[in-house]
Scaffold this motif. Structure first.
Motif, mmCIF file in Angstrom:
data_model
loop_
_atom_site.group_PDB
_atom_site.id
_atom_site.type_symbol
_atom_site.label_atom_id
_atom_site.label_comp_id
_atom_site.label_asym_id
_atom_site.label_seq_id
_atom_site.Cartn_x
_atom_site.Cartn_y
_atom_site.Cartn_z
ATOM 1 N N ASP A 1 -3.432 1.043 6.962
ATOM 2 C CA ASP A 1 -3.893 0.534 8.254
ATOM 3 C C ASP A 1 -5.400 0.667 8.465
ATOM 4 N N VAL A 2 -6.049 1.618 7.811
ATOM 5 C CA VAL A 2 -7.485 1.828 8.037
ATOM 6 C C VAL A 2 -8.295 1.446 6.791
ATOM 7 N N ASP A 3 -7.897 1.997 5.641
ATOM 8 C CA ASP A 3 -8.658 1.719 4.416
ATOM 9 C C ASP A 3 -8.381 0.310 3.878
ATOM 10 N N GLY A 4 -7.229 -0.255 4.259
ATOM 11 C CA GLY A 4 -6.870 -1.594 3.781
ATOM 12 C C GLY A 4 -6.614 -1.638 2.292
ATOM 13 N N LYS A 5 -6.105 -0.544 1.742
ATOM 14 C CA LYS A 5 -5.918 -0.491 0.280
ATOM 15 C C LYS A 5 -4.463 -0.330 -0.159
ATOM 16 N N ASN A 6 -3.610 0.152 0.710
ATOM 17 C CA ASN A 6 -2.192 0.315 0.346
ATOM 18 C C ASN A 6 -1.978 1.124 -0.929
ATOM 19 N N VAL A 7 -2.662 2.236 -1.035
ATOM 20 C CA VAL A 7 -2.593 3.018 -2.276
ATOM 21 C C VAL A 7 -1.282 3.795 -2.391
ATOM 22 N N PHE A 8 -0.747 4.269 -1.244
ATOM 23 C CA PHE A 8 0.423 5.165 -1.308
ATOM 24 C C PHE A 8 1.658 4.529 -0.681
ATOM 25 N N ALA A 9 2.817 5.044 -1.095
ATOM 26 C CA ALA A 9 4.084 4.663 -0.457
ATOM 27 C C ALA A 9 5.084 5.775 -0.697
ATOM 28 N N LEU A 10 6.099 5.825 0.172
ATOM 29 C CA LEU A 10 7.222 6.726 -0.080
ATOM 30 C C LEU A 10 8.355 5.897 -0.651
ATOM 31 N N THR A 11 9.060 6.462 -1.595
ATOM 32 C CA THR A 11 10.200 5.755 -2.167
ATOM 33 C C THR A 11 11.367 6.718 -2.323
ATOM 34 N N GLY A 12 12.571 6.165 -2.458
ATOM 35 C CA GLY A 12 13.770 7.001 -2.595
ATOM 36 C C GLY A 12 14.248 7.486 -1.243
ATOM 37 N N ARG A 13 15.437 8.077 -1.241
ATOM 38 C CA ARG A 13 16.023 8.542 0.014
ATOM 39 C C ARG A 13 16.464 9.980 -0.094
ATOM 40 N N GLY A 14 16.560 10.629 1.071
ATOM 41 C CA GLY A 14 17.056 12.006 1.096
ATOM 42 C C GLY A 14 16.225 12.903 0.201
ATOM 43 N N ILE A 15 16.897 13.724 -0.577
ATOM 44 C CA ILE A 15 16.203 14.690 -1.413
ATOM 45 C C ILE A 15 15.461 14.009 -2.566
ATOM 46 N N HIS A 16 15.791 12.733 -2.817
ATOM 47 C CA HIS A 16 15.108 11.990 -3.890
ATOM 48 C C HIS A 16 13.853 11.280 -3.387
ATOM 49 N N LYS A 17 13.559 11.411 -2.095
ATOM 50 C CA LYS A 17 12.353 10.770 -1.554
ATOM 51 C C LYS A 17 11.109 11.384 -2.190
ATOM 52 N N HIS A 18 10.155 10.543 -2.537
ATOM 53 C CA HIS A 18 8.905 11.080 -3.077
ATOM 54 C C HIS A 18 7.757 10.104 -2.869
ATOM 55 N N LEU A 19 6.559 10.666 -2.923
ATOM 56 C CA LEU A 19 5.340 9.880 -2.749
ATOM 57 C C LEU A 19 4.994 9.203 -4.070
ATOM 58 N N VAL A 20 4.655 7.908 -3.997
ATOM 59 C CA VAL A 20 4.242 7.197 -5.213
ATOM 60 C C VAL A 20 2.899 6.528 -4.983
ATOM 61 N N VAL A 21 2.244 6.202 -6.085
ATOM 62 C CA VAL A 21 0.961 5.511 -6.053
ATOM 63 C C VAL A 21 1.206 4.058 -6.463
ATOM 64 N N ASN A 22 0.664 3.134 -5.648
ATOM 65 C CA ASN A 22 0.903 1.712 -5.905
ATOM 66 C C ASN A 22 0.003 1.196 -7.029
ATOM 67 N N ALA A 23 0.389 1.509 -8.245
ATOM 68 C CA ALA A 23 -0.285 0.949 -9.421
ATOM 69 C C ALA A 23 0.796 0.778 -10.470
ATOM 70 N N GLU A 24 0.634 -0.177 -11.336
ATOM 71 C CA GLU A 24 1.671 -0.422 -12.340
ATOM 72 C C GLU A 24 1.938 0.833 -13.167
ATOM 73 N N SER A 25 0.868 1.568 -13.452
ATOM 74 C CA SER A 25 0.995 2.805 -14.234
ATOM 75 C C SER A 25 1.492 3.966 -13.372
ATOM 76 N N GLY A 26 1.385 3.830 -12.041
ATOM 77 C CA GLY A 26 1.738 4.923 -11.145
ATOM 78 C C GLY A 26 0.645 5.969 -11.040
ATOM 79 N N ARG A 27 -0.516 5.722 -11.677
ATOM 80 C CA ARG A 27 -1.606 6.710 -11.695
ATOM 81 C C ARG A 27 -2.682 6.352 -10.674
ATOM 82 N N LEU A 28 -3.210 7.377 -10.016
ATOM 83 C CA LEU A 28 -4.227 7.152 -8.989
ATOM 84 C C LEU A 28 -5.490 6.512 -9.579
ATOM 85 N N ALA A 29 -5.774 6.842 -10.838
ATOM 86 C CA ALA A 29 -6.993 6.313 -11.473
ATOM 87 C C ALA A 29 -6.951 4.785 -11.581
ATOM 88 N N ASP A 30 -5.739 4.220 -11.551
ATOM 89 C CA ASP A 30 -5.611 2.778 -11.707
ATOM 90 C C ASP A 30 -5.532 2.044 -10.366
#
Lengths: 234, 187
Positions: free
Chosen positions: A157-186
């Motif tokens: 909403d502020v940076d306009g980059k959509n770098v992060f997302a939450l995925t999975g449900r319940g105890i399997h929920k986790h933070l992911v990085v929106n890159a094909e590699s899943g790495r922040l560097a990408d």
């Protein structure tokens, strides 16, 4: 439109559209929270801000204030429930405060101090969450994520980059990085982004900072979070 | 009457202390109560403890446990303390939540042993120790409340001498122990 409601027996004024948490805070009453931030719409996920209205539990960050309502917040019963929520958060992640750079400046830890949490009480999950140190400026330690989505909201909403997302449900929920590699560097993430500076716990850490402030000089060393937060509001 | 609220008629209490998977930092903090040690010596007798070198815990009023549970011997000692101590206290981050030793919980134990005893350069005779006297390691390090019932928790890495003294004086005087904000910390 405006009106007044009772917060722990004290009259609190509100204007139309204000939530219980917003109005109470404006009147100088702190309500514990982790996922709420004044600059973003309520998220309602951490449930630390639960209060009792007419005998029912509600999230004060999302519940609009109404004329004449009677709100209970700082009671032994509700603080006990908040403590139990904190204890669950502590055992679901890996929160090793002595080795965390955020220690002393961490809202999760500060709330646990404020609510006198002495033990995690439940059995620890000790989940396996590898860190992402790929980015040149920023380290991601997923072990401490409490799923408040503040980084997700700030990046989208502020940076306009959509770098992060939450995925999975319940105890399997986790933070992911929106890159094909899943790495922040990408991604195009930068240490100057709001998302890099909004994490209430020690997930998003700037590199080459380390334990910059000595014990005693950190944000919550001298005063509890309910005092520090209200001073920041002034 | 002193800080602990004692007097000559009060029976002396017995305290046992031990370190499981810990660094003895919490015991160092107990020594950090400095001149209060003399006051403490007037109030209590020490049973099993590194201070006495007694090897087994007898009937005690208070057991102070430092460290997490990382091997079979830790489990044995912890259960002995629980059996003999009326009040069992988890002292410090490792006893309360696993602490530093529990940071090995992400790794496979077999791989850890191989890395340390077989794969390091310069080892003359690489082999994983298997002496029967060595206690078997648990696959995960656990805080003590996941193994036995615990009555009180004193967090901190380590808790300060001041925090331990506040806790002990409350307990010895029959008050519910409570740490004020400046003494409650996890690091």
């Amino acid at each position: 439109m405006s009106g007044t409601f009772l917060f722990d027996g004290q009259p609190v004024p509100f204007t139309d559209g204000q939530t219980i948490l917003q109005a109470a805070r404006a009147a100088g009453h702190y309500i514990a929270h982790l996922c709420w931030h004044p600059d973003f719409p309520p998220h309602g996920s951490c449930k630390l801000c639960i209060v009792k209205v007419a005998g029912r539990h509600v999230s004060s960050c999302a519940m609009p204030a109404k004329e004449g309502m009677e709100v209970e917040s700082n009671t032994p019963e509700i603080n006990g429930e908040r403590r139990a929520l904190l204890q669950m958060l502590f055992v679901e992640g890996n929160h090793f405060c002595p080795s965390c750079e955020k220690s002393g400046n961490c809202q999760l830890q500060a709330l646990a101090y404020d609510l006198e949490m002495l033990t995690p009480r439940f059995n620890h999950f000790f989940p396996d969450r590898p860190v992402d140190a790929s980015h040149p400026e920023v380290l991601l330690d997923f072990n401490r994520c409490i799923f408040c989505e503040l980084c997700v909201r700030a990046s989208r909403d502020v940076d306009g980059k959509n770098v992060f997302a939450l995925t999975g449900r319940g105890i399997h929920k986790h933070l992911v990085v929106n890159a094909e590699s899943g790495r922040l560097a990408d991604t195009d993430f930068s240490a100057a982004d709001l998302a890099a500076n909004i994490c209430p716990v020690g997930v998003i850490l700037k590199k080459r900072v380390g334990f910059a402030q000595p014990i005693g000089a950190r944000k919550y060393d001298a005063q509890p979070i309910h005092v520090v937060a209200m001073q920041e509001d002034k | 009457m002193d800080a602990a609220g004692s007097d000559a008629r009060r029976p002396r209490l017995r305290i046992a202390t031990t370190s499981l998977a810990g660094c003895f930092g919490c015991h160092m903090s107990l020594l950090d109560i400095d001149e209060h040690l003399f006051e403490l010596a007037q109030l209590v007798d020490f049973d099993r403890s590194p201070l006495t070198d007694v090897k087994h815990c007898g009937p005690c009023d208070i057991g102070l446990i430092e460290g997490g549970v990382c091997n079979a011997e830790n489990v044995h000692v912890l259960r002995e303390f629980r059996r003999h101590c009326k009040i069992l206290v988890a002292v410090g981050a490792c006893a309360v939540n696993g602490g530093l030793p529990a940071q090995r919980n992400h790794f496979d134990l077999g791989v850890c042993l191989q890395q340390v005893y077989q794969c390091r350069e310069g080892l003359a005779a690489p082999q994983i120790p298997d002496d029967p006297e060595l206690p078997l390691l648990l696959d995960k390090v656990r805080p003590i409340h996941e193994v036995v019932r615990v009555d009180y928790f004193v967090p901190g890495c380590p808790p300060s001498g001041e925090a331990l003294w506040k806790f002990l004086t409350d307990l010895l005087a029959g008050r519910t122990p409570r740490l004020p904000y400046h003494l409650l910390h996890y690091d």
